[in-house]
Scaffold this motif. Sequence first.
Motif, mmCIF file in Angstrom:
data_model
loop_
_atom_site.group_PDB
_atom_site.id
_atom_site.type_symbol
_atom_site.label_atom_id
_atom_site.label_comp_id
_atom_site.label_asym_id
_atom_site.label_seq_id
_atom_site.Cartn_x
_atom_site.Cartn_y
_atom_site.Cartn_z
ATOM 1 N N GLU A 148 0.820 -1.199 0.000
ATOM 2 C CA GLU A 148 0.000 0.000 0.000
ATOM 3 C C GLU A 148 0.858 1.255 0.000
ATOM 4 N N LEU A 149 2.143 1.100 -0.081
ATOM 5 C CA LEU A 149 3.014 2.271 -0.025
ATOM 6 C C LEU A 149 2.887 3.077 -1.301
ATOM 7 N N THR A 150 2.512 4.331 -1.141
ATOM 8 C CA THR A 150 2.411 5.181 -2.321
ATOM 9 C C THR A 150 3.128 6.507 -2.125
ATOM 10 N N GLU A 151 3.644 6.724 -0.935
ATOM 11 C CA GLU A 151 4.214 8.042 -0.631
ATOM 12 C C GLU A 151 5.415 7.859 0.282
ATOM 13 N N VAL A 152 6.472 8.607 0.031
ATOM 14 C CA VAL A 152 7.637 8.526 0.904
ATOM 15 C C VAL A 152 8.019 9.921 1.375
ATOM 16 N N ILE A 153 8.802 9.957 2.429
ATOM 17 C CA ILE A 153 9.338 11.214 2.931
ATOM 18 C C ILE A 153 10.547 11.600 2.086
ATOM 19 N N THR A 154 10.592 12.825 1.665
ATOM 20 C CA THR A 154 11.710 13.229 0.813
ATOM 21 C C THR A 154 12.666 14.198 1.493
ATOM 22 N N ALA A 155 12.196 14.981 2.461
ATOM 23 C CA ALA A 155 13.084 15.915 3.163
ATOM 24 C C ALA A 155 12.429 16.304 4.480
ATOM 25 N N ALA A 156 13.246 16.753 5.423
ATOM 26 C CA ALA A 156 12.706 17.188 6.718
ATOM 27 C C ALA A 156 13.628 18.247 7.294
ATOM 28 N N GLU A 157 13.049 19.158 8.059
ATOM 29 C CA GLU A 157 13.871 20.198 8.666
ATOM 30 C C GLU A 157 13.200 20.734 9.924
ATOM 31 N N PHE A 158 14.015 21.080 10.894
ATOM 32 C CA PHE A 158 13.523 21.729 12.091
ATOM 33 C C PHE A 158 13.303 23.211 11.822
ATOM 34 N N HIS A 159 12.346 23.760 12.528
ATOM 35 C CA HIS A 159 12.134 25.206 12.464
ATOM 36 C C HIS A 159 13.345 25.906 13.072
ATOM 37 N N PRO A 160 13.749 27.020 12.488
ATOM 38 C CA PRO A 160 14.978 27.653 12.997
ATOM 39 C C PRO A 160 14.869 28.246 14.397
ATOM 40 N N HIS A 161 13.656 28.506 14.850
ATOM 41 C CA HIS A 161 13.523 29.128 16.175
ATOM 42 C C HIS A 161 12.680 28.318 17.151
#
Lengths: 457, 321
Positions: free
Chosen positions: A234-247
């Motif tokens: 059922e996999l149709t979507e993957v994580i491509t990038a992630a980032e923390f908020h700067p503040h």
Amino acid sequence: MAGVAGGGGGGCSSSSSNDFQWCFSQVKGAIDEDVAEADIISTVEFNYSGDLLATGDKGGRVVIFQREQENKSRPHSRGEYNVYSTFQSHEPEFDYLKSLEIEEKINKIRWLPQQNAAHFLLSTNDKTIKLWKISERDKRAEGYNLKDEDGRLRDPFRITALRVPILKPMDLMVEASPRRIFANAHTYHINSISVNSDHETYLSADDLRINLWHLEITDRSFNIVDIKPANMEELTEVITAAEFHPHHCNVFVYSSSKGTIRLCDMRSSALCDRHSKFFEEPEDPSSRSFFSEIISSISDVKFSHSGRYMMTRDYLSVKVWDLNMENRPVETYQVHEYLRSKLCSLYENDCIFDKFECCWNGSDSAIMTGSYNNFFRMFDRNTRRDITLEASRESSKPRAILKPRKVCTGGKRKKDEISVDSLDFNKKILHTAWHPMENIIAVAATNNLYIFQDKIN
Amino acid sequence: MAGGGAGLTVGTGPAPSLKRGAVGEAGEGAPELAGGGDSSGEAVVLQLLLYGLLLSSMGEEEGLRQTQLLDTMFVRGLKRKCFDGEEDIEGTLAGIKAIPSYNLQRQSLLDMSLVKLQLCHMLVEPNLCRSVLIANTVRQIQEEMTQDGTWQMIHTQSTGQASLDRLVSTDILCRSSREQAEGKHVSGYSAFNKDFEGDQAQDSSETMSTASSVQAPRNLQSNVWEMENPQENKGNFQKSLDQIFETLENKSPNSVEDLFSEVDNSYYDLDTMLTGMMSNTKMGHCDGLETFSSPTATASNSNFKSDLNELDHIVEILVES
């Protein structure tokens, strides 16, 4: 264009935005036509002060450049970046369980804010993150009376005098040592790491999961996002990038292959499977094709320095989002729209899966991203002007002004224009970085690193 | 799979630009490639790659033209689809061709995608994002084709014994998710994956001893054509296809396999689609191995078994005397 308000650049008054020009500064790397795969640069990152510039390559090496102090006798030449340290960060590994190689390619480098004389950075390949300490040694202690002249240790009972060693200068030695190794937490390939604003934790994201680490603890990490379906079919979507908020140290975002961005608040629950905000632009039905989903896949997400906006890069465009508005971006910039009619070819040669990165300038007034044929694009958010420049050896004369490039999309090709079919799709600029405060940019073109600066008027 | 050569001469890339019209040309090359005695799984895919290279090298200009045509057709075809055929049909030849060829371009895209998915298995470790995107594209095309009703139509075009098998495989392809639930795939294979899945769920990523013990015997199987149930082989290409992927997917026995188990059959389907010769060759393989395998179970085990038979024979003689 791309004037930086308040930055260190010269000649940035509104009337002279025409005067703003980029000049070649330096190029690092071999000139050889034959490029070794291991030398291909896979990540570029300035540190918080901009004095250090780190690159990672496919061979698992990290090269750090340091900016020289400005020379008083040559006020017009900005500080140059010279090699500061080189070390092998990751080695190729073999996963005996799966009979698979684990590539040593450095996927990302992220600097930690400097807290003492040493510099720290995180570097990661597909599976393992390492914290490296880069420290200088320029003094040596001498004058110990613990050894005989011939070098043998003296019997402690025979030492009758107390002698304090003297620190003597020595040639500068820059040492890189791995201080932490964060391993065995990712089943899939790590695509992002992001240091939190608390300077104590960081996240690492792979295709299906995001883990939260403490910089001091290597044997444990918290899983904060898990999008793996119970049935992998059922996999149709993957994580491509992630980032923390700067503040806000509790906020992070992650992007997906379906062109969506989810903002999560770690205070709401331990497992951030439910997003706080969901950013998605409705699809334009008139441009729907079989490639729509692929080109909507986000390859990079970056918060602005202010923390108020974030920028996403998909195959053909860059979008700036206001964190307070989820239903559409506030700005959209076309990077190379002329490729839209070539998507089938680009699908066949796999170029459609290229992951371009993007970056903000220090004041968030301009953004930059790469394209093909060693072109890179800059967009000024205030004036809405854009420019296409090329990282090439031809324009590599010291302080040579870069000439804007143009791609001819149809009809008659003007002089100096290049037609779409002549573009070299092997020369792709995936990684670029902008100095946090000044108008200095680093552009990775395969195995070469180009450094450009703005022209001082 | 790095990008193709300079410019958009993508016909020279490893992925062949596929066109059903090229069947005739390609067919000549195929039997030479496929006629070899080596029948390991890797060789099968290698054959496909070589075939693809051959096709693309023979038809480089053709490939380039095809891809460019595909590009233009896609643009035009889309408009046609969106606006119900009212859109611009220019007086050019390409424009005239665009009208009936939306299905053709869609089929080409499907074929291309399937090849890409299979080539994934050859890599060090498949890039999951790319695989997912390609799989989604395949699903999208299949859905559309099923809705159109063109799916069954296209696959009844071929003749002979092969047609029934192809219908079977396409049928399975369409209902593959249900099929999974019924556990129709090779039981050992899916059990292996369940083990793996179970372990992964426990998040013990690198220390899965159960999975490794299952994997070890599979690695010993070098012969993809090993038939566990020889009598079921006749016409059962699906099963042999699964066995191909047992060996192939030993390289990447992670849960990505599950993702692509439903396109396993379509690999073969694609294969038969490419050229009739290829499918005949495969059938030839199966036929040949049927006769070969009837006395013994496998080629790799056959030596062992024949040794045993010999030993038995010798013992028999000794005992008798």
